[in-house]
Write a protein that holds these residues in place. Sequence first.
Motif, PDB file in Angstrom:
ATOM      1  N   GLY A 222      15.314  -9.876  -0.892  1.00 42.87           N
ATOM      2  CA  GLY A 222      15.622  -8.472  -0.689  1.00 42.87           C
ATOM      3  C   GLY A 222      15.758  -8.151   0.782  1.00 42.87           C
ATOM      4  N   THR A 223      16.079  -6.907   1.077  1.00 42.98           N
ATOM      5  CA  THR A 223      16.239  -6.486   2.465  1.00 42.98           C
ATOM      6  C   THR A 223      14.881  -6.450   3.166  1.00 42.98           C
ATOM      7  OG1 THR A 223      15.946  -4.136   1.960  1.00 42.98           O
ATOM      8  CG2 THR A 223      18.195  -5.038   1.783  1.00 42.98           C
ATOM      9  N   HIS A 224      14.955  -6.378   4.471  1.00 43.51           N
ATOM     10  CA  HIS A 224      13.751  -6.294   5.305  1.00 43.51           C
ATOM     11  C   HIS A 224      12.863  -5.135   4.843  1.00 43.51           C
ATOM     12  CE1 HIS A 224      11.490  -4.899   8.883  1.00 43.51           C
ATOM     13  NE2 HIS A 224      11.487  -6.169   9.267  1.00 43.51           N
ATOM     14  N   ASP A 225      13.458  -3.947   4.726  1.00 43.70           N
ATOM     15  CA  ASP A 225      12.681  -2.769   4.328  1.00 43.70           C
ATOM     16  C   ASP A 225      12.138  -2.909   2.913  1.00 43.70           C
ATOM     17  OD1 ASP A 225      13.042  -1.607   6.777  1.00 43.70           O
ATOM     18  OD2 ASP A 225      14.656  -0.257   6.134  1.00 43.70           O
ATOM     19  N   PHE A 226      12.931  -3.470   2.009  1.00 46.52           N
ATOM     20  CA  PHE A 226      12.472  -3.652   0.632  1.00 46.52           C
ATOM     21  C   PHE A 226      11.242  -4.541   0.591  1.00 46.52           C
ATOM     22  CE2 PHE A 226      12.241  -6.318  -3.141  1.00 46.52           C
ATOM     23  CZ  PHE A 226      12.129  -5.356  -4.144  1.00 46.52           C
ATOM     24  N   ARG A 227      11.283  -5.638   1.315  1.00 43.65           N
ATOM     25  CA  ARG A 227      10.170  -6.593   1.276  1.00 43.65           C
ATOM     26  C   ARG A 227       8.891  -5.970   1.837  1.00 43.65           C
ATOM     27  NH1 ARG A 227      12.304 -12.123   3.855  1.00 43.65           N
ATOM     28  NH2 ARG A 227      10.155 -12.744   3.403  1.00 43.65           N
ATOM     29  N   ILE A 228       9.020  -5.182   2.887  1.00 41.28           N
ATOM     30  CA  ILE A 228       7.842  -4.518   3.443  1.00 41.28           C
ATOM     31  C   ILE A 228       7.306  -3.484   2.465  1.00 41.28           C
ATOM     32  CG2 ILE A 228       7.048  -2.935   5.246  1.00 41.28           C
ATOM     33  CD1 ILE A 228       8.773  -4.485   7.219  1.00 41.28           C
TER      34      ILE A 228
ATOM     35  N   LYS B 234       3.870  -4.926  12.647  1.00 41.69           N
ATOM     36  CA  LYS B 234       3.341  -5.959  11.767  1.00 41.69           C
ATOM     37  C   LYS B 234       4.376  -6.486  10.776  1.00 41.69           C
ATOM     38  CE  LYS B 234      -1.434  -4.090  11.679  1.00 41.69           C
ATOM     39  NZ  LYS B 234      -2.213  -5.270  12.107  1.00 41.69           N
ATOM     40  N   SER B 235       5.638  -6.191  10.989  1.00 37.14           N
ATOM     41  CA  SER B 235       6.661  -6.459   9.971  1.00 37.14           C
ATOM     42  C   SER B 235       6.721  -7.926   9.561  1.00 37.14           C
ATOM     43  CB  SER B 235       8.035  -5.990  10.457  1.00 37.14           C
ATOM     44  OG  SER B 235       8.428  -6.699  11.629  1.00 37.14           O
ATOM     45  N   GLU B 236       6.685  -8.843  10.530  1.00 32.56           N
ATOM     46  CA  GLU B 236       6.809 -10.263  10.188  1.00 32.56           C
ATOM     47  C   GLU B 236       5.616 -10.747   9.369  1.00 32.56           C
ATOM     48  OE1 GLU B 236       9.495 -12.191  10.711  1.00 32.56           O
ATOM     49  OE2 GLU B 236      10.401 -10.315  11.381  1.00 32.56           O
ATOM     50  N   LYS B 237       4.422 -10.271   9.733  1.00 28.58           N
ATOM     51  CA  LYS B 237       3.238 -10.698   8.997  1.00 28.58           C
ATOM     52  C   LYS B 237       3.174 -10.036   7.620  1.00 28.58           C
ATOM     53  CE  LYS B 237       0.417 -14.023  10.143  1.00 28.58           C
ATOM     54  NZ  LYS B 237      -0.710 -13.921  11.007  1.00 28.58           N
ATOM     55  N   ILE B 238       3.626  -8.795   7.530  1.00 27.95           N
ATOM     56  CA  ILE B 238       3.665  -8.135   6.217  1.00 27.95           C
ATOM     57  C   ILE B 238       4.587  -8.900   5.281  1.00 27.95           C
ATOM     58  CG2 ILE B 238       4.375  -6.052   4.958  1.00 27.95           C
ATOM     59  CD1 ILE B 238       3.477  -4.401   7.378  1.00 27.95           C
ATOM     60  N   MET B 239       5.759  -9.318   5.781  1.00 28.96           N
ATOM     61  CA  MET B 239       6.676 -10.081   4.940  1.00 28.96           C
ATOM     62  C   MET B 239       6.097 -11.449   4.590  1.00 28.96           C
ATOM     63  SD  MET B 239      10.567  -9.109   6.093  1.00 28.96           S
ATOM     64  CE  MET B 239      10.408  -9.599   7.805  1.00 28.96           C
TER      65      MET B 239
ATOM     66  N   PRO C  92      -3.350   0.121   2.894  1.00 21.51           N
ATOM     67  CA  PRO C  92      -1.918   0.365   2.697  1.00 21.51           C
ATOM     68  C   PRO C  92      -1.344   1.358   3.709  1.00 21.51           C
ATOM     69  CG  PRO C  92      -3.048   0.333   0.583  1.00 21.51           C
ATOM     70  CD  PRO C  92      -4.113   0.343   1.642  1.00 21.51           C
ATOM     71  N   GLY C  93      -2.151   2.330   4.120  1.00 20.41           N
ATOM     72  CA  GLY C  93      -1.702   3.282   5.134  1.00 20.41           C
ATOM     73  C   GLY C  93      -1.530   2.629   6.492  1.00 20.41           C
ATOM     74  N   THR C  94      -2.457   1.738   6.839  1.00 25.52           N
ATOM     75  CA  THR C  94      -2.345   1.000   8.097  1.00 25.52           C
ATOM     76  C   THR C  94      -1.077   0.148   8.106  1.00 25.52           C
ATOM     77  OG1 THR C  94      -4.763   0.897   8.267  1.00 25.52           O
ATOM     78  CG2 THR C  94      -3.496  -0.635   9.634  1.00 25.52           C
ATOM     79  N   MET C  95      -0.823  -0.529   6.992  1.00 23.85           N
ATOM     80  CA  MET C  95       0.379  -1.356   6.882  1.00 23.85           C
ATOM     81  C   MET C  95       1.638  -0.507   7.015  1.00 23.85           C
ATOM     82  SD  MET C  95      -0.952  -3.721   3.702  1.00 23.85           S
ATOM     83  CE  MET C  95       0.512  -4.789   3.573  1.00 23.85           C
TER      84      MET C  95
ATOM     85  N   LEU D 178      -3.344 -10.187   9.230  1.00 22.46           N
ATOM     86  CA  LEU D 178      -2.167  -9.319   9.289  1.00 22.46           C
ATOM     87  C   LEU D 178      -1.979  -8.797  10.716  1.00 22.46           C
ATOM     88  CD1 LEU D 178      -0.114  -8.318   7.086  1.00 22.46           C
ATOM     89  CD2 LEU D 178      -1.302  -6.131   7.220  1.00 22.46           C
ATOM     90  N   THR D 179      -1.727  -9.733  11.631  1.00 23.77           N
ATOM     91  CA  THR D 179      -1.585  -9.372  13.044  1.00 23.77           C
ATOM     92  C   THR D 179      -0.293  -9.970  13.600  1.00 23.77           C
ATOM     93  OG1 THR D 179      -2.999 -11.254  13.651  1.00 23.77           O
ATOM     94  CG2 THR D 179      -4.075  -9.120  13.400  1.00 23.77           C
ATOM     95  N   LYS D 180      -0.395 -11.096  14.286  1.00 25.92           N
ATOM     96  CA  LYS D 180       0.774 -11.682  14.938  1.00 25.92           C
ATOM     97  C   LYS D 180       1.177 -12.987  14.254  1.00 25.92           C
ATOM     98  CE  LYS D 180      -0.748  -9.861  19.427  1.00 25.92           C
ATOM     99  NZ  LYS D 180       0.309  -8.862  19.610  1.00 25.92           N
TER     100      LYS D 180
END
Length: 380
Positions: free
Chosen positions: A311-317, A294-299, A284-287, A198-200
């Motif tokens: 879903g939207t960007h925010d929804f998926r995260i 980390k948005s791209e890796k979180i998705m 979960p707090g780090t995420m 969960l980095t780059k």
Amino acid sequence: MNNFCFQNPTKLIMGKGMIAQLSKEIPSDKKVMITFGGGSVKKNGVYEQVKEALKNHNTVEFWGIEPNPAIETLREAIALGKAENVDFLLAVGGGSVIDGTKLISAGLLYDGDAWDLVKKGKADKTVPLGTVLTIPATGSEMNDGAVISCKETKEKYAFFSNFPKFSILDPEVTFSLPDYQIACGIADTFVHVMEQYLTKVGESRLMDRWAESILQTLVEIAPKIKENKQDYQNMADFMMCATMALNGFIALGVSQDWATHMIGHEVTALTGLTHGHTLAIILPGTMDVLRQQKSEKIMQVGARVFGVSSGTHDFRINETIRKTREFFNSLGLTTSLSENNIGREVIDEIERRFNERDVHFGEDGLVTGTVAKEILNKVY
């Protein structure tokens, strides 16, 4: 992919009845000190198997390496090993026993206090060691790392020494593990992978998919293990997930994080909460706090591991973070500090320690004492 050099010399011996191979793996002319934890190996048959395999070897035993192995205990083991002229070590237990034995292996060849080696972070001269793994979690059976605590100062530090010469993994020895221990082991394994994944984005397709395969396997087998922890195939998969998560394979050429672990070590040192449980709370707090970086890796983990692909960007995260927390809850673990009666004074002390050490954890060095406090407040 970044440049890297890689070598892992540990011989992995996997399967039912393989503890008997000890007699072939340890030279007969070695004086062997066998290290143990609290005694569960006498209840599950492991002790008898080890003793039978080494009946023709010259052995001495050291008992009592505790969870979060303490330097105070390990000093006693080092003193015994020196007195007995030990020249081979066998760790029989989980990650704590193996971690502690790694420090013993260095301390036997060191004239000063072994805590010096921990504070230094590494040791070059070591006595060879092997392991019989009884608790899947840390991956210590196939790496050169360890984490050592000091009860007196309530500190906990990572330390690097030698790879085990061999490690024996028999899934049947895990059948009697307590449910909580299994849950913490699965959480520890899951977060080990996430620290390297969960980095780059775009650093290595192969490493990404290798890491995802471990995450997917854990998500798949966790409910099956909760239903029946004596299923050989599921427990074998669990053992291999734990080993593969931290033997260096999925880290080849990619960025690594480890901020969640560094914060978790402090929580354990200050409160005694089991390591794997602290990670289930903190990740979960780090995420959440590092969602922008980390948005791209979180998705990506959302889509490939949890099926969150629309879903939207925010929804998926948000949904990926929710599903991560939900996964830990499904193991039977709580995911907030307050549920474990950990007060805000612990958060303040961790911030103070990190600021005092001027730390900058994470793949981009963004996790300072201030950011660690923000992460901990998110999961309070």
